[in-house]
Design a protein around this motif. Structure first.
Motif, mmCIF file in Angstrom:
data_model
loop_
_atom_site.group_PDB
_atom_site.id
_atom_site.type_symbol
_atom_site.label_atom_id
_atom_site.label_comp_id
_atom_site.label_asym_id
_atom_site.label_seq_id
_atom_site.Cartn_x
_atom_site.Cartn_y
_atom_site.Cartn_z
ATOM 1 N N PRO A 133 4.540 26.845 0.268
ATOM 2 C CA PRO A 133 4.050 28.090 1.359
ATOM 3 C C PRO A 133 2.622 27.740 1.713
ATOM 4 O O PRO A 133 1.922 26.990 1.145
ATOM 5 C CB PRO A 133 4.142 29.173 0.322
ATOM 6 N N ALA A 134 2.452 28.173 2.950
ATOM 7 C CA ALA A 134 1.157 27.891 3.804
ATOM 8 C C ALA A 134 0.018 28.576 2.525
ATOM 9 O O ALA A 134 0.081 29.762 2.179
ATOM 10 C CB ALA A 134 1.203 28.398 4.943
ATOM 11 N N GLY A 135 -1.164 27.842 2.582
ATOM 12 C CA GLY A 135 -2.204 28.476 1.621
ATOM 13 C C GLY A 135 -2.021 28.104 0.255
ATOM 14 O O GLY A 135 -2.687 28.874 -0.655
ATOM 15 N N HIS A 136 -1.012 27.505 -0.273
ATOM 16 C CA HIS A 136 -0.950 27.074 -1.741
ATOM 17 C C HIS A 136 -2.109 26.364 -2.362
ATOM 18 O O HIS A 136 -2.836 25.813 -1.625
ATOM 19 C CB HIS A 136 0.367 26.267 -1.875
ATOM 20 N N PRO A 137 -2.352 26.749 -3.575
ATOM 21 C CA PRO A 137 -3.404 26.289 -4.203
ATOM 22 C C PRO A 137 -3.331 24.547 -4.362
ATOM 23 O O PRO A 137 -2.172 24.001 -4.174
ATOM 24 C CB PRO A 137 -3.107 26.495 -5.813
ATOM 25 N N PRO A 138 -4.486 23.778 -4.285
ATOM 26 C CA PRO A 138 -4.384 22.687 -4.465
ATOM 27 C C PRO A 138 -3.576 21.960 -5.489
ATOM 28 O O PRO A 138 -3.777 22.446 -6.724
ATOM 29 C CB PRO A 138 -5.738 22.028 -4.388
ATOM 30 N N LEU A 139 -2.999 20.883 -5.162
ATOM 31 C CA LEU A 139 -2.121 20.163 -6.430
ATOM 32 C C LEU A 139 -2.448 18.684 -6.420
ATOM 33 O O LEU A 139 -2.337 18.413 -5.192
ATOM 34 C CB LEU A 139 -0.640 20.672 -6.005
ATOM 35 N N PRO A 140 -2.538 18.187 -7.319
ATOM 36 C CA PRO A 140 -2.654 16.548 -7.669
ATOM 37 C C PRO A 140 -1.403 16.032 -6.907
ATOM 38 O O PRO A 140 -0.492 16.473 -7.412
ATOM 39 C CB PRO A 140 -3.098 16.312 -9.082
ATOM 40 N N ILE B 80 0.896 -1.239 0.006
ATOM 41 C CA ILE B 80 -0.068 -0.040 -0.095
ATOM 42 C C ILE B 80 0.837 1.161 0.024
ATOM 43 O O ILE B 80 1.962 1.422 0.725
ATOM 44 C CB ILE B 80 -0.985 0.066 1.118
ATOM 45 N N GLU B 81 0.492 1.887 -0.718
ATOM 46 C CA GLU B 81 1.284 3.500 -0.718
ATOM 47 C C GLU B 81 0.240 4.631 -0.403
ATOM 48 O O GLU B 81 -0.768 4.572 -0.858
ATOM 49 C CB GLU B 81 1.614 3.737 -2.175
ATOM 50 N N MET B 82 0.740 5.295 0.647
ATOM 51 C CA MET B 82 -0.402 6.516 1.332
ATOM 52 C C MET B 82 0.411 7.677 1.220
ATOM 53 O O MET B 82 1.534 7.832 1.216
ATOM 54 C CB MET B 82 -0.651 6.007 2.789
ATOM 55 N N GLN B 83 -0.394 8.661 0.955
ATOM 56 C CA GLN B 83 0.243 10.242 0.860
ATOM 57 C C GLN B 83 -0.702 10.976 1.743
ATOM 58 O O GLN B 83 -1.613 10.872 2.127
ATOM 59 C CB GLN B 83 0.007 10.458 -0.613
ATOM 60 N N ASP B 84 -0.123 11.996 2.573
ATOM 61 C CA ASP B 84 -0.694 12.966 3.311
ATOM 62 C C ASP B 84 -0.959 14.260 2.423
ATOM 63 O O ASP B 84 0.088 14.993 2.131
ATOM 64 C CB ASP B 84 0.074 13.287 4.447
ATOM 65 N N PRO B 85 -2.223 14.510 2.052
ATOM 66 C CA PRO B 85 -2.257 15.705 1.131
ATOM 67 C C PRO B 85 -1.744 17.152 1.807
ATOM 68 O O PRO B 85 -1.603 18.155 1.297
ATOM 69 C CB PRO B 85 -3.985 15.697 0.800
#
Length: 209
Positions: A131-138, A59-64
């Motif tokens: 940076p904090a508040g960056h746009p969402p990225l896939p 299993i591969e997991m990521q923390d968005p």
């Protein structure tokens, strides 16, 4: 007698295998896979009821909420930066620009990579924080990276296309059509720094597109 002995041996082996199977089933019911953080499963490398080898990733997991960028720089580029150097990331497909990235780690060991032309290159891996508040990225997307390797204040800048090389020197074309020598400093993708050769009031001709 021999047949009866073989039958007894096989029966014993059968009972042993049945016992092992029951033990494995009981152990399986007690196995719960947990992760040390909350995140999203991004990849499964094993399916239900499949066999896995010791040490195999299943299993591969990521923390968005803990995204970061990695890049492999050419060694000559990696040697002119340091931790804390600022950078800008660009996602051309979405016309997205993310400024104020910071290089947080520079690997002390270079790695071998293959370029798009099939040439082996030695590169220096780095990591950058978002940076904090960056746009969402896939997760796993690729971005263009611009690293600020040098900075100067109060400089004269011209569009890079206005400067050309001639006889080993750098020149610009004035509006009267004459070619004027200049000394240049830092050049980036868009602009060139003029250290000397131009004075106030002089106008430079830009090449037509």
């Amino acid at each position: 007698n021999s047949l009866a002995l073989l039958q007894s041996q096989y029966q014993g082996q059968k009972q042993q295998l049945v016992s092992q199977l029951e033990q494995l089933n009981r152990s399986q019911d007690q196995v719960i896979i947990t992760a040390p953080f909350n995140g999203v499963v991004t990849e499964l490398t094993a399916q239900s009821n499949s066999m896995t080898a010791p040490g195999q990733t299943i299993i591969e997991m990521q923390d968005p909420d803990q995204l970061y960028l990695t890049a492999n720089l050419l060694i000559e580029d990696g040697l002119i930066i340091a931790q804390g150097t600022k950078a800008t990331a660009l996602l051309p497909e979405a016309n997205l620009i993310i400024p104020e990235l910071t290089i947080t780690q520079i690997s002390p060991k270079v790695v071998s990579t293959i370029s798009s032309l099939g040439v082996e290159q030695k590169r220096m891996p780095i990591e950058l924080s978002l940076p904090a508040g960056h746009p969402p990225l896939p997760l796993g997307c690729e971005l263009d990276l611009e690293i600020i390797a040098a900075y100067k204040d109060k400089t004269l800048l011209l569009p890079k296309t206005a400067v050309f090389q001639l006889d080993g020197g750098y020149y610009v074309t004035l509006t009267d059509g004459t070619q004027h020598p200049v000394t240049i400093g830092i050049i980036n993708n868009n602009q060139a720094e003029i250290l000397s050769g131009l004075s106030a009031g002089q106008q430079v001709r830009l090449p037509s597109v």
